[in-house]
Design a protein around this motif. Sequence first.
Motif, short mmCIF file in Angstrom:
data_model
loop_
_atom_site.label_atom_id
_atom_site.label_comp_id
_atom_site.label_asym_id
_atom_site.label_seq_id
_atom_site.Cartn_x
_atom_site.Cartn_y
_atom_site.Cartn_z
N ASP A 176 76.58 61.49 68.48
CA ASP A 176 76.74 61.53 69.94
C ASP A 176 75.45 61.13 70.66
O ASP A 176 75.26 61.48 71.83
CB ASP A 176 77.19 62.94 70.37
CG ASP A 176 78.65 63.16 70.05
OD1 ASP A 176 79.49 62.49 70.68
OD2 ASP A 176 78.96 63.97 69.14
N PHE A 188 78.12 61.32 76.48
CA PHE A 188 79.44 61.91 76.74
C PHE A 188 80.46 60.86 77.20
O PHE A 188 81.59 61.20 77.50
CB PHE A 188 79.35 63.05 77.78
CG PHE A 188 78.82 64.32 77.18
CD1 PHE A 188 79.68 65.22 76.57
CD2 PHE A 188 77.45 64.59 77.19
CE1 PHE A 188 79.20 66.39 75.99
CE2 PHE A 188 76.97 65.75 76.62
CZ PHE A 188 77.83 66.66 76.02
N ARG A 217 92.07 63.00 70.19
CA ARG A 217 91.04 63.64 71.02
C ARG A 217 91.56 64.86 71.81
O ARG A 217 90.79 65.71 72.21
CB ARG A 217 90.37 62.57 71.86
CG ARG A 217 90.56 62.47 73.29
CD ARG A 217 89.64 61.45 73.96
NE ARG A 217 88.82 60.64 73.09
CZ ARG A 217 87.57 60.94 72.73
NH1 ARG A 217 87.00 62.02 73.19
NH2 ARG A 217 86.90 60.16 71.93
N THR A 218 92.87 64.91 72.02
CA THR A 218 93.38 66.03 72.82
C THR A 218 93.87 67.20 71.97
O THR A 218 94.44 68.15 72.49
CB THR A 218 94.56 65.57 73.71
OG1 THR A 218 95.64 65.20 72.85
CG2 THR A 218 94.17 64.41 74.60
N ALA A 270 88.79 69.09 67.64
CA ALA A 270 88.74 68.49 68.99
C ALA A 270 89.21 69.52 70.01
O ALA A 270 88.64 69.66 71.10
CB ALA A 270 89.59 67.23 69.05
N ARG A 290 86.42 72.37 70.21
CA ARG A 290 85.20 71.85 70.86
C ARG A 290 85.48 71.62 72.35
O ARG A 290 84.66 71.91 73.22
CB ARG A 290 84.76 70.52 70.23
CG ARG A 290 84.42 70.54 68.76
CD ARG A 290 83.03 71.03 68.48
NE ARG A 290 82.92 72.45 68.58
CZ ARG A 290 81.83 73.13 68.89
NH1 ARG A 290 80.71 72.50 69.14
NH2 ARG A 290 81.82 74.43 68.95
N GLY A 291 86.65 71.07 72.59
CA GLY A 291 87.07 70.80 73.98
C GLY A 291 87.14 72.08 74.79
O GLY A 291 86.71 72.14 75.95
N LEU A 347 83.66 73.18 75.69
CA LEU A 347 83.11 72.34 76.75
C LEU A 347 83.75 72.68 78.10
O LEU A 347 83.07 72.82 79.13
CB LEU A 347 83.36 70.87 76.37
CG LEU A 347 83.01 69.76 77.34
CD1 LEU A 347 81.56 69.87 77.79
CD2 LEU A 347 83.21 68.39 76.66
N LEU A 369 89.09 66.92 74.05
CA LEU A 369 87.84 66.22 74.37
C LEU A 369 88.09 65.06 75.34
O LEU A 369 87.54 63.97 75.19
CB LEU A 369 87.17 65.75 73.09
CG LEU A 369 86.61 66.90 72.24
CD1 LEU A 369 86.19 66.42 70.86
CD2 LEU A 369 85.45 67.60 72.94
N GLU A 373 83.91 62.62 77.12
CA GLU A 373 84.74 62.25 75.97
C GLU A 373 83.84 62.04 74.73
O GLU A 373 83.74 60.95 74.20
CB GLU A 373 85.53 60.98 76.27
CG GLU A 373 86.52 61.15 77.41
CD GLU A 373 87.36 59.91 77.70
OE1 GLU A 373 87.50 59.05 76.82
OE2 GLU A 373 87.87 59.81 78.83
N ALA A 391 84.27 64.33 68.05
CA ALA A 391 84.75 65.65 67.61
C ALA A 391 83.62 66.49 67.03
O ALA A 391 83.79 67.68 66.80
CB ALA A 391 85.87 65.46 66.59
#
Length: 505
Positions: free
Chosen positions: A29, A45, A305-306, A385, A388-389, A392, A415, A470, A473
């Motif tokens: 990242d 990000f 990602r979701t 994901a 972690r999402g 965040l 995410l 975004e 992961a």
Amino acid sequence: MTEELAEPYLRGVLATAGLDVEYVRGDGDTLYYRKGDDEVPVLDFVGGYGSTMLGHSNPEIISYARELLAGQTPIHAQFSRHPYANEVAAKLNTIIKRETGSDESYFAIFANSGAEAIEAAMKHAEFERYVRLEGLRAEIGANIEAVRAAVTDGTVAAAEANALIADVTAHNEALAGRTPLFLTPVGSFHGKLAGSTQLTYNPVYRVVFSALAAQARFVPVDEPGALDAVVESERRWLHDVAIDGGQVKVVQRPFPGFCAVVLEPILGEGGIHEMPATFVRDIQRVAAELEIPVVVDEIQSGMGRTGAFLASTHLGLRGDYYALAKSLGGGIAKAAVMLVRASRYQSNFEMMHSSTFAKDSFSCLIAAKVLDTLEAGDGEIYRTAESRGAELRNVLQDLMKEFPEVIKDVRGRGLMIGLEFLEQGEARSAILRELHGSGFFGYYLSGFLLREHSIRTFPTSSAVYTLRFEPSANISTADIAKLAEGLRDLCGQIRDTDGQRLAPV
Ligand code: PMP
């Protein structure tokens, strides 16, 4: 110094917000830019606008790419068997069947970019419409012939019948020449090529080019009845003929004027808005009534990602077509694919649509590797994901509580998260009003975060008050904490210092 010829105007615009840095390396990242002899790390990000679900320069993908190139993978072997493309299609089918609970297969058309996958979907949908329209016209033509035969037989009056046939023919010809329409939500982003940009809501990207392609009708997602009203206002009828009691009559038949519904499960560039459940239901109903395909654009929201491979899975949204790109290439290859439900597939499309670069061994083999990585450990990365999402999102929600006079909303899933700032058009501070007036508000926030905190985030491209997050992961708790620190400073700048340090540098 080399004359600046590669989009110098855009570089100049980026410079006004302090965003014109040159990144020289990416790892996980982190992107690194050059400052003198040093490399400065920046926490990223933006994630290649959703392309780095596995991070920048993912070591496993890189080593596989090296292996492929060292093994002289045949990148240019067009018009031959492509078992690697078939592998990707098979893997995607397994995942989609699992997530949607459907057992119908999807055929795959490969592309090089997201917009290109959307254009393939538009063309395929138009092919379907053409076949329907030609079928109707053939039926009407046969009925006209029957009337002509009745004129010859003397069973219907010639003058009347001929005049009516001329009217019907002229009406139908005019209608058949009408450009088809697409239905898509207000705020959509589906690309910037000649066709796809007409499905992209932002007028800056669309209006100049509107004469080039088929048009969209943009539907507000939160107004009950809006979708039906749009469909009603565009409803048209072909004229058919029938003989009834020795008289020739005109019969109306629905004209297939719409090609497809095209939608993102979560608007990406439109500000990270998930489609409301009621709209999803309406879309599926209307598409079924009109017999048109639902094209689900998962280019940004898909690839896990979701918290699911497809964001549409969370919404119960079922696609007749799917478009995937971005993270499909593992952050390295340029890969995109458009999938079509078997029962709607026009196999002859394969003879009409292709690209020199699409469906090549390198991008397909990388995509297959990416899909294996996502599916490993029973889809562990999807759960990662999601968690972690959630972490965040919690951090951003705490920030919203701390700065209610600065932050308006936190939205998204997994995410794919947006942080919307309150508009500053009426702010006390002249600087904030000026930044608002520039139309690039969020880009100045991005410039501040980059300069002061070595954090990279951008606003969503059509909703510049919403910053996007975004990351991969693998984003760590420490990285999320660093983001929170930067954003806290940013919110403080807006609330307490009238945004003085946000101004152009
Ligand atoms: N659809 C969606 C939902 C997107 O987010 C994007 C890119 N932001 C596109 C299509 C276009 O993809 P590309 O930039 O690869 O053409």
